[in-house]
Design a protein around this motif. Sequence first.
Motif, PDB file in Angstrom:
ATOM      1  N   MET A 146      -4.870  -6.326   1.454  1.00 16.43           N
ATOM      2  CA  MET A 146      -5.664  -5.729   2.525  1.00 16.43           C
ATOM      3  C   MET A 146      -4.981  -4.445   2.989  1.00 16.43           C
ATOM      4  SD  MET A 146      -7.166  -8.811   4.904  1.00 16.43           S
ATOM      5  CE  MET A 146      -5.583  -9.384   5.484  1.00 16.43           C
ATOM      6  N   THR A 147      -5.771  -3.387   3.135  1.00 15.97           N
ATOM      7  CA  THR A 147      -5.211  -2.106   3.574  1.00 15.97           C
ATOM      8  C   THR A 147      -5.769  -1.643   4.903  1.00 15.97           C
ATOM      9  OG1 THR A 147      -6.903  -0.921   2.304  1.00 15.97           O
ATOM     10  CG2 THR A 147      -4.802  -1.358   1.198  1.00 15.97           C
ATOM     11  N   THR A 205     -13.364 -10.974  -4.748  1.00 11.29           N
ATOM     12  CA  THR A 205     -13.649  -9.893  -3.799  1.00 11.29           C
ATOM     13  C   THR A 205     -12.671  -8.737  -3.984  1.00 11.29           C
ATOM     14  OG1 THR A 205     -14.384 -11.599  -2.246  1.00 11.29           O
ATOM     15  CG2 THR A 205     -14.058  -9.423  -1.335  1.00 11.29           C
ATOM     16  N   GLY A 206     -11.577  -8.976  -4.688  1.00  9.26           N
ATOM     17  CA  GLY A 206     -10.628  -7.906  -4.963  1.00  9.26           C
ATOM     18  C   GLY A 206      -9.299  -8.046  -4.253  1.00  9.26           C
ATOM     19  N   ALA A 239      -8.857   0.753  -4.337  1.00 14.38           N
ATOM     20  CA  ALA A 239     -10.185   1.353  -4.191  1.00 14.38           C
ATOM     21  C   ALA A 239     -11.148   0.805  -5.238  1.00 14.38           C
ATOM     22  CB  ALA A 239     -10.079   2.870  -4.306  1.00 14.38           C
ATOM     23  N   TRP A 240     -10.666   0.637  -6.482  1.00 11.54           N
ATOM     24  CA  TRP A 240     -11.527   0.121  -7.545  1.00 11.54           C
ATOM     25  C   TRP A 240     -11.942  -1.325  -7.261  1.00 11.54           C
ATOM     26  CZ3 TRP A 240     -14.959   0.710 -10.961  1.00 11.54           C
ATOM     27  CH2 TRP A 240     -15.187  -0.233 -11.967  1.00 11.54           C
ATOM     28  N   MET A 265     -10.229   1.851   3.310  1.00 12.43           N
ATOM     29  CA  MET A 265      -9.483   3.070   3.545  1.00 12.43           C
ATOM     30  C   MET A 265      -8.995   3.690   2.248  1.00 12.43           C
ATOM     31  SD  MET A 265      -5.819   3.602   5.343  1.00 12.43           S
ATOM     32  CE  MET A 265      -5.034   3.299   3.769  1.00 12.43           C
ATOM     33  N   ASP A 266      -8.611   2.876   1.282  1.00 13.75           N
ATOM     34  CA  ASP A 266      -8.080   3.405   0.035  1.00 13.75           C
ATOM     35  C   ASP A 266      -9.126   4.171  -0.757  1.00 13.75           C
ATOM     36  OD1 ASP A 266      -5.585   2.423   0.570  1.00 13.75           O
ATOM     37  OD2 ASP A 266      -5.920   0.513  -0.449  1.00 13.75           O
ATOM     38  N   VAL A 267     -10.398   3.817  -0.579  1.00 13.81           N
ATOM     39  CA  VAL A 267     -11.468   4.589  -1.217  1.00 13.81           C
ATOM     40  C   VAL A 267     -11.451   6.022  -0.684  1.00 13.81           C
ATOM     41  CG1 VAL A 267     -13.967   4.826  -1.461  1.00 13.81           C
ATOM     42  CG2 VAL A 267     -12.915   2.575  -1.640  1.00 13.81           C
ATOM     43  N   LEU A 268     -11.286   6.152   0.636  1.00 12.19           N
ATOM     44  CA  LEU A 268     -11.236   7.490   1.237  1.00 12.19           C
ATOM     45  C   LEU A 268     -10.026   8.269   0.743  1.00 12.19           C
ATOM     46  CD1 LEU A 268     -12.156   6.653   4.958  1.00 12.19           C
ATOM     47  CD2 LEU A 268     -13.679   7.312   3.097  1.00 12.19           C
TER      48      LEU A 268
END
Length: 787
Positions: free
Chosen positions: A13-14, A64-65, A206-207, A217-220
């Motif tokens: 979790m980020t 869910t990742g 992000a993936w 947040m990591d996607v951003l």
Amino acid sequence: MSHYSIDVPISGMTCAACASRIERVLSRIPGVEAEVSFANETARLQFDDQQHTLTSLYEKITHTGYGIRPNVQVWSVPGLASAGQTGPLQQQLQRLPLQHWQLNLADETVQLSFLPGLLQEATLVAALGKAGFVASLVEGQTEAPAPGFWQQHGRLLLAILLTLPFLPGMVSMLLGSMHGMLPPVWQWLLATPLQCWLGAPFYRSAWRAVRAGAANMDVLVALGTSAAYGYSLWLWLGEGSPHLYFEASSAILTLVMLGKALEGRARRQTQAALMALAQLRPQQALRWSDDAQDWLSVPTRQLQTGDRFLLRVGDAVPVDGQVREGEGILDEAMLTGESLPVGKQAGATVFAGTVLQAGRLVCEASAVGEATQLGQIIRLVQEAQSSRAPIQRFADQVAAWFVPAVLGLAILTLLGWWACGGSLSQAIPPAIAVLVIACPCALGLATPTVIMVGVGQGARHGILFRHAAGLERLARTRQLALDKTGTLTEGHPVLHGRVSWQAGLSAETILRWSACLEREANHPLAAAICRAAGAAESLPLRAFQQVVGEGVRAELEVEGQWRTLQLLAAARVTLPEAAAGQVASWQEEGATVVVLAEGETPLGALALADPLRPGGREALHWLRTEGITPHMLTGDQPRTAEAVARQLGLEAVNAGLSPQGKAERIQQLKAMGPVAMVGDGINDAPALTVADVGLAVASGSDVARAQADVTLLHGRLTDVVAAIDLSRATGRKIRQNLFFALCYNALGIPLAILGQLNPVIAGAAMALSSVSVVSNALLLKRWRPPL
């Protein structure tokens, strides 16, 4: 239906959006309730184990990742080094639900890694027993080992080293000059390992989020830095432009990594109170062995109910138990708040975590593990720290749509700058700044970090909050209902006064004779009289008779003569005027009066009263000055209740109430504002349930504690004041954090859209936002009780 509950440590979790995503996925499953906390990285799962297995829920989380942090245990296996003994053991281990296992023949241990809840100790012991081994868990090795230096700080230090060469050029750019910029090839050589290797965790996270249909947040971060890095490559290789953005992508990644490191450190500090509680329990204990006929040192985890253990001076009590032999003095301040040590002898109870200061005790274990009082306190604090305050729902709702909204804003910013006549090189930096500046982390951390510190501070001062909702609601209290017996008073009578009306008899003789009569009785007043008399000589007694509601009668041998004496309630005896005045005066003070008589002649009287708890007047004064109206609710007679109220300066008195009557009065008080109820007995349970917040005295009944939102370990009225003040301080910190987080985004995003925010500055601001709210939460550790 059978319900199963477990706290599961989550990895990966980020930000708060991650926690919301896991919670939504699990909560959609029928029969499953999930509460995920980003602040302490755990998920509390409650489900029907007839419908679901823990393994199936773990598969949902990983799909869910995200990951499940395994438990790591080290077991001592005597005889493991013997030749030919590892084969059967390995066969047994292969049949268990283990993620990894490793044998160490040198020190005869086996290290096991498994997911929480999938392997019970009894199952493992049985499996090792089939292989011919008797194993024991090595204390202190029940969780995953702490990460090494490289895992914690190495990547960050390398990122800083790769970013430092960009610093002169960035300073020059801020001053409007291009001096100090590195050649493009050097910029690329420094930025590429940072982007592709050190930044790889952001891409992986992000993936996983995108694959699961979510955005965090990591996607951003991945999109923003990739845009800066990719656009720099195009400008360098395609157009030969010297104006590159390698320094932006590198600085953003480094600042985000720095922010995460600082945030993680601050979050670990929020759990200091829980760690301090856990450290009260010793790792080793001296247990009696029938085989060795001696005291042997064993891990505390191995103690079972009924085992005998030895306490020497300086030893901490490992489990709850009963003293069987010896005498000693224990420091119980951590449980009772009493600064004076407590004497213990055969039959007395000892509690885990307390310390023997003098003497020697042999005890028998009565409760072990989580069943001890200390274990229950630790569990209660864990549950409260993981629970969610109502105000947090607002932050979670915002975080859920925050990242998709920011992605949309970044695209609109790019298109808007491009459409307004700007080149792509002018449009990309504002879009990158929008992606980087907007982060839901600060919003997601604003509430849970404060809750964790607030609950921990409460535990340090003997105030146990069952859940975060109680901590939040207590701050809104405007009416405080207080039970009398055991709450405003100590809950047990003591001698208040004594008098002799017979010439030749002293007041001390009246007390001694009364104690002789009461030694055969089983009334609380009898016990108080006997305690007051202490070790006074006991006289021979015969023809004892106890009449319920009246008193006791018996013949007492005094100086060789049998005298027929009776100890009766004052209302049962006709008293001379002077004596009646004395009795009335005591009764006005709230005391119960018993008269010692011989025949129809009153010889003297004893007054017994339930003493007030210390600090009562000061506590009630503080409540009134803070706008809280105190009310006494009691089933006692009005005269006694009013006498206690006068001593405390309490005006609102409701006496003669049944348990249901107390609950009905609470309902009436709710019309005047939120109501908190403080009680200790079974008869207070209905009122504690009806009140907006229930506070129970720990020394009271189990039923009262079960219905309460807050437990007061020390039982002082000043602890009620402390609980309310802590609740208010916690609420202020939550509102401050939410204000910081919302204002940060409300100010930063418009500046980024308008091109007034450099992407590097945006990255620094985003990293510091999370650190600021966690650091502000830690300031709550400075809180101290007002009284």
